[in-house]
Design an enzyme around this catalytic site. Sequence first.
Site, PDB file in Angstrom:
ATOM      1  N   ASP A 103       0.841  -1.198   0.000  1.00 46.46           N
ATOM      2  CA  ASP A 103       0.000   0.000   0.000  1.00 46.46           C
ATOM      3  C   ASP A 103       0.879   1.252   0.000  1.00 46.46           C
ATOM      4  O   ASP A 103       2.040   1.216   0.439  1.00 46.46           O
ATOM      5  CB  ASP A 103      -0.887   0.034   1.254  1.00 46.46           C
TER       6      ASP A 103
HETATM    7  N1  URA Z   1      -1.251  -5.877   3.970  1.00 41.50           N
HETATM    8  C1  URA Z   1      -1.776  -4.641   3.921  1.00 41.50           C
HETATM    9  O1  URA Z   1      -2.829  -4.382   4.482  1.00 41.50           O
HETATM   10  N2  URA Z   1      -1.088  -3.704   3.251  1.00 41.50           N
HETATM   11  C2  URA Z   1       0.099  -3.916   2.640  1.00 41.50           C
HETATM   12  O2  URA Z   1       0.690  -3.010   2.054  1.00 41.50           O
HETATM   13  C3  URA Z   1       0.625  -5.217   2.705  1.00 41.50           C
HETATM   14  C4  URA Z   1      -0.055  -6.181   3.373  1.00 41.50           C
END
Ligand code: URA
Length: 234
Positions: A103
Amino acid sequence: MQLERILQSQGFGSRKTCRILVRGGAVRIGGEVVDDPFAEMDVDGLNFEVAGETWSYRAKAYLMLNKPAGYECSREPRHHPSVFALLPVPLVHRGVQSVGRLDEDTTGLLLFTDDGPFIHRWSSGKKQTPKVYDVHTKHPVDDSQIQRLLDGVILHDEPDTVTAASCQQKGETILQLTVTEGKYHQVKRMVAAVGNRVVALHRGRVGGLSLPADLPSGQWRWLADQDLFRLADY
Ligand code: URA
């Protein structure tokens, strides 16, 4: 292989662009300018300079980035700069892709390659590669939350329960959580499902490969053969 084809394969542009680079004296090998774009070179162990920067020939590119917060993994980001802006232009030109995604606000270990089967192997859920996250939560973590993460939680739009492969408390509001799938916002949704909330997320390990302590945020590094072994050694 001809020099202009070598440069093209390494991401320095079209054959025509590479020919112009070579003819213009921008390419050195062994410290000497080589201005013949058709010069035949052995690519094995070949080092070359383009505009003063040294490169080694690589049939495929494998690298890791210590992803900072505030970057999107998309090539066409919508709200933030792209992680590809943190990589040298030739790597982007030769088509490296991230192996899975993090993310925008997640930090840590992100792999890239232009090896399609490698991306498929390491980003498909089938392989069950452990991914280890440091999770900072809004509320103090309690034992029942940890137990529920280990037992499995139901996530919206997911047919099966999703289970943490491992979950350890590292502080009042800090967990180390290992998951083996790569579902959308997986860690955040799992933590929300047990009544807490992720305020910061950092990936420290994929398979047996840890983010090196000396790789600063925002910096990338080639993966050595040893790193590729480590990745598969878990
Ligand atoms: N899980 C999440 O919620 N976000 C990420 O970036 C990676 C794993």
